[in-house]
Design a protein around this motif. Structure first.
Motif, PDB file in Angstrom:
ATOM      1  N   GLU A   1       0.851  -1.192   0.000  1.00  0.00           N
ATOM      2  CA  GLU A   1       0.000   0.000   0.000  1.00  0.00           C
ATOM      3  C   GLU A   1       0.879   1.232   0.000  1.00  0.00           C
ATOM      4  O   GLU A   1       2.056   1.170   0.340  1.00  0.00           O
ATOM      5  CB  GLU A   1      -0.968   0.015   1.179  1.00  0.00           C
TER       6      GLU A   1
ATOM      7  N   LEU B   1      -8.209   7.766  -8.659  1.00  0.00           N
ATOM      8  CA  LEU B   1      -8.346   6.678  -7.695  1.00  0.00           C
ATOM      9  C   LEU B   1      -9.804   6.246  -7.571  1.00  0.00           C
ATOM     10  O   LEU B   1     -10.100   5.058  -7.422  1.00  0.00           O
ATOM     11  CB  LEU B   1      -7.776   7.079  -6.335  1.00  0.00           C
TER      12      LEU B   1
ATOM     13  N   GLU C   1     -11.225   2.636  -8.085  1.00  0.00           N
ATOM     14  CA  GLU C   1     -11.989   2.019  -7.004  1.00  0.00           C
ATOM     15  C   GLU C   1     -13.336   1.517  -7.511  1.00  0.00           C
ATOM     16  O   GLU C   1     -13.777   0.416  -7.162  1.00  0.00           O
ATOM     17  CB  GLU C   1     -12.175   3.003  -5.855  1.00  0.00           C
TER      18      GLU C   1
ATOM     19  N   SER D   1      -9.087   1.872  -0.487  1.00  0.00           N
ATOM     20  CA  SER D   1      -8.390   2.859   0.337  1.00  0.00           C
ATOM     21  C   SER D   1      -8.916   2.781   1.763  1.00  0.00           C
ATOM     22  O   SER D   1     -10.034   2.326   2.005  1.00  0.00           O
ATOM     23  CB  SER D   1      -8.577   4.271  -0.225  1.00  0.00           C
TER      24      SER D   1
ATOM     25  N   VAL E   1      -3.664   3.648   0.045  1.00  0.00           N
ATOM     26  CA  VAL E   1      -4.262   3.028  -1.134  1.00  0.00           C
ATOM     27  C   VAL E   1      -3.542   1.721  -1.432  1.00  0.00           C
ATOM     28  O   VAL E   1      -2.313   1.649  -1.341  1.00  0.00           O
ATOM     29  CB  VAL E   1      -4.142   3.976  -2.353  1.00  0.00           C
TER      30      VAL E   1
END
Length: 109
Positions: free
Chosen positions: A30, A51, A55, A62, A76
Motif C-alpha cells: 500500500e 483513484l 476504485e 483505500s 491506497v
C-alpha cells in the motif's frame, strides 16, 4: 507453478494517470495518498478522481488512518483484480508493441 497472463486491453487502466498509479502500486502492499500525488506531480483532486475511477472498477481500495499527531492519512492498495487487470493490460501493450517492431532478419541466411 508458472502463471500465464492473458493479454487484455483495459480502458480503465489505460488512461495515462491511472496506468501510472497502478504501476506505482504493483510493487508495494500500500501507499499513502500524498506519496502517489507527489510522485506523479498532480493535484489532490486529480489524484482523487483517478483513484475513484480505479476504485469503482474494483482495482483499488483505500483506508484512512490517523497518525500519531491525529492527522488522518489515506492509504491506497491495489486489489487482486487490479493486479490482474494491470498485468493483462501491460501484456496487451507489449503484444501490440511487438506487432509494430520490424521482423528481425534471419542470422543464418
Amino acid at each position: 507453478m508458472t502463471s500465464t497472463v492473458t493479454p487484455a486491453f483495459d480502458a480503465v487502466v489505460h488512461e495515462p494517470t491511472r496506468l501510472q498509479l497502478c504501476g506505482l502500486l504493483v510493487p508495494v502492499t500500500e501507499v499513502e495518498f500524498g506519496v502517489l500525488r507527489d510522485t506523479l506531480g498532480i493535484a489532490d483532486s486529480v489524484t482523487s478522481k483517478h483513484l475513484k475511477a480505479l476504485e469503482q472498477a474494483g482495482y483499488v481500495t483505500s483506508s484512512k488512518r490517523r497518525t500519531a499527531t491525529g492527522r488522518p492519512r489515506t492509504w491506497v492498495r491495489l486489489t487482486d483484480a487490479g493486479r490482474t487487470a494491470f498485468g493483462a493490460h501491460v501484456a496487451e501493450l507489449q503484444r501490440l508493441a511487438a506487432l509494430a517492431l520490424p521482423a528481425t532478419a534471419d542470422p543464418t541466411s
